[in-house]
Design a protein around this motif. Structure first.
Motif, PDB file in Angstrom:
ATOM      1  N   ALA A   1       0.838  -1.208   0.000  1.00 58.04           N
ATOM      2  CA  ALA A   1       0.000   0.000   0.000  1.00 58.04           C
ATOM      3  C   ALA A   1       0.864   1.247   0.000  1.00 58.04           C
ATOM      4  N   ILE A   2       1.900   1.225   0.807  1.00 59.65           N
ATOM      5  CA  ILE A   2       2.804   2.384   0.882  1.00 59.65           C
ATOM      6  C   ILE A   2       3.481   2.606  -0.464  1.00 59.65           C
ATOM      7  N   LEU A   3       3.972   1.548  -1.070  1.00 57.73           N
ATOM      8  CA  LEU A   3       4.650   1.670  -2.364  1.00 57.73           C
ATOM      9  C   LEU A   3       3.701   2.126  -3.464  1.00 57.73           C
ATOM     10  N   ALA A   4       2.437   1.720  -3.394  1.00 56.39           N
ATOM     11  CA  ALA A   4       1.460   2.144  -4.404  1.00 56.39           C
ATOM     12  C   ALA A   4       1.283   3.657  -4.384  1.00 56.39           C
ATOM     13  N   TYR A   5       1.206   4.241  -3.193  1.00 59.94           N
ATOM     14  CA  TYR A   5       1.068   5.695  -3.096  1.00 59.94           C
ATOM     15  C   TYR A   5       2.387   6.410  -3.355  1.00 59.94           C
ATOM     16  N   ALA A   6       3.514   5.728  -3.122  1.00 55.27           N
ATOM     17  CA  ALA A   6       4.831   6.340  -3.306  1.00 55.27           C
ATOM     18  C   ALA A   6       5.256   6.389  -4.768  1.00 55.27           C
ATOM     19  N   ASN A   7       4.514   5.739  -5.643  1.00 52.64           N
ATOM     20  CA  ASN A   7       4.856   5.693  -7.061  1.00 52.64           C
ATOM     21  C   ASN A   7       4.759   7.094  -7.667  1.00 52.64           C
ATOM     22  N   LYS A   8       5.894   7.681  -8.025  1.00 47.38           N
ATOM     23  CA  LYS A   8       5.907   9.045  -8.562  1.00 47.38           C
ATOM     24  C   LYS A   8       5.235   9.145  -9.929  1.00 47.38           C
ATOM     25  N   LEU A   9       5.048   8.016 -10.601  1.00 52.50           N
ATOM     26  CA  LEU A   9       4.393   8.024 -11.905  1.00 52.50           C
ATOM     27  C   LEU A   9       2.872   7.976 -11.779  1.00 52.50           C
ATOM     28  N   ARG A  10       2.372   7.742 -10.581  1.00 54.85           N
ATOM     29  CA  ARG A  10       0.926   7.681 -10.340  1.00 54.85           C
ATOM     30  C   ARG A  10       0.374   9.098 -10.257  1.00 54.85           C
ATOM     31  N   LYS A  11      -0.212   9.551 -11.328  1.00 56.19           N
ATOM     32  CA  LYS A  11      -0.739  10.918 -11.376  1.00 56.19           C
ATOM     33  C   LYS A  11      -1.861  11.076 -10.349  1.00 56.19           C
ATOM     34  N   GLY A  12      -1.716  12.054  -9.496  1.00 61.23           N
ATOM     35  CA  GLY A  12      -2.715  12.308  -8.476  1.00 61.23           C
ATOM     36  C   GLY A  12      -2.615  11.378  -7.284  1.00 61.23           C
ATOM     37  N   GLY A  13      -1.539  10.625  -7.194  1.00 60.13           N
ATOM     38  CA  GLY A  13      -1.398   9.632  -6.135  1.00 60.13           C
ATOM     39  C   GLY A  13      -1.435  10.210  -4.733  1.00 60.13           C
ATOM     40  N   LEU A  14      -0.799  11.365  -4.530  1.00 64.83           N
ATOM     41  CA  LEU A  14      -0.787  11.957  -3.185  1.00 64.83           C
ATOM     42  C   LEU A  14      -2.154  12.524  -2.828  1.00 64.83           C
ATOM     43  N   GLY A  15      -2.860  13.063  -3.811  1.00 66.12           N
ATOM     44  CA  GLY A  15      -4.229  13.508  -3.578  1.00 66.12           C
ATOM     45  C   GLY A  15      -5.132  12.331  -3.258  1.00 66.12           C
ATOM     46  N   ASN A  16      -4.963  11.223  -4.002  1.00 69.17           N
ATOM     47  CA  ASN A  16      -5.733  10.006  -3.725  1.00 69.17           C
ATOM     48  C   ASN A  16      -5.449   9.495  -2.324  1.00 69.17           C
ATOM     49  N   LEU A  17      -4.192   9.571  -1.902  1.00 72.41           N
ATOM     50  CA  LEU A  17      -3.824   9.146  -0.555  1.00 72.41           C
ATOM     51  C   LEU A  17      -4.632   9.914   0.480  1.00 72.41           C
ATOM     52  N   LEU A  18      -4.708  11.245   0.338  1.00 73.93           N
ATOM     53  CA  LEU A  18      -5.460  12.040   1.309  1.00 73.93           C
ATOM     54  C   LEU A  18      -6.947  11.713   1.258  1.00 73.93           C
ATOM     55  N   GLU A  19      -7.488  11.556   0.048  1.00 74.56           N
ATOM     56  CA  GLU A  19      -8.908  11.224  -0.076  1.00 74.56           C
ATOM     57  C   GLU A  19      -9.231   9.903   0.615  1.00 74.56           C
TER      58      GLU A  19
ATOM     59  N   GLU B   1      14.029  11.317  -1.059  1.00 76.79           N
ATOM     60  CA  GLU B   1      14.116  10.037  -1.778  1.00 76.79           C
ATOM     61  C   GLU B   1      12.741   9.483  -2.149  1.00 76.79           C
ATOM     62  N   SER B   2      11.696   9.943  -1.481  1.00 80.39           N
ATOM     63  CA  SER B   2      10.341   9.480  -1.771  1.00 80.39           C
ATOM     64  C   SER B   2       9.374  10.652  -1.680  1.00 80.39           C
ATOM     65  N   ASN B   3       8.349  10.630  -2.532  1.00 79.10           N
ATOM     66  CA  ASN B   3       7.338  11.686  -2.456  1.00 79.10           C
ATOM     67  C   ASN B   3       6.518  11.587  -1.168  1.00 79.10           C
ATOM     68  N   LEU B   4       6.582  10.457  -0.473  1.00 77.20           N
ATOM     69  CA  LEU B   4       5.877  10.339   0.799  1.00 77.20           C
ATOM     70  C   LEU B   4       6.540  11.159   1.899  1.00 77.20           C
ATOM     71  N   PHE B   5       7.748  11.632   1.656  1.00 81.66           N
ATOM     72  CA  PHE B   5       8.447  12.486   2.617  1.00 81.66           C
ATOM     73  C   PHE B   5       8.149  13.971   2.403  1.00 81.66           C
ATOM     74  N   TYR B   6       7.365  14.307   1.372  1.00 80.61           N
ATOM     75  CA  TYR B   6       7.013  15.702   1.126  1.00 80.61           C
ATOM     76  C   TYR B   6       6.123  16.194   2.268  1.00 80.61           C
TER      77      TYR B   6
END
Length: 164
Positions: free
Chosen positions: A42-60, A141-146
């Motif tokens: 699950a963490i890696l799925a949201y951390a995928n930088k190629l997943r457009k809108g992934g961080l927004g989806n994470l919050l939703e 190193e990961s967009n999850l650290f933003y």
């Protein structure tokens, strides 16, 4: 009405904003950890930088507790609040700039356009926008650290007076 499972009242813009304010100064990984998500897949799925809108989806999905979708109505339909998560960057000169364009809605080409703007789905989506800005620091190193740095509901009044 306040929903204990969600932690906010999904029909109240004020409740939604107050709940969202708790995101400020947290990283996306901290948001996931605060919800007990430790599954690497699950963490890696949201951390995928190629997943457009992934961080927004994470919050939703993880923080606000609803399934990400592309519906024409606002994300918090009962409150008329649309959630927008978007990055900003710091240039080499130390200036702030938008990290990408912010799409408010898509045009539906399958039906006629609403002539009356204030009756359109575009107006419904932009009337109240819960704007969540995060600092896209590409040195991480990961967009999850933003880190999430700014949370606010923008209203039509805010948008009209943004330059005052």
């Amino acid at each position: 009405m306040y929903d204990e499972n969600l932690g906010y009242d999904p029909a109240s813009p004020d409740s939604i904003e107050e709940y969202a304010k708790d995101l400020e100064d947290k990283t996306f990984l901290e948001v996931m950890q605060s919800r007990g998500i430790e599954d690497n897949a699950a963490i890696l799925a949201y951390a995928n930088k190629l997943r457009k809108g992934g961080l927004g989806n994470l919050l939703e999905e993880v923080y606000f507790g609803y399934k990400a979708n592309s519906n024409q109505e606002a994300d918090f339909a009962n409150a008329g609040v649309e959630l927008k998560t978007t990055p900003y960057e710091v240039t080499k000169k130390g200036e702030l700039r938008a990290g990408e364009r912010l799409v408010l809605t898509m045009i539906n080409y399958d039906r006629p356009v609403e002539i009356e703007f204030y009756k359109s789905h575009a107006w419904e989506k932009m009337r109240l926008i819960l704007l969540i800005y995060y600092w896209r620091n590409k040195m991480q190193e990961s967009n999850l650290f933003y880190p999430i740095k700014y949370v606010k509901i923008l209203t039509q009044w805010d948008q009209a007076h943004i330059h005052d």
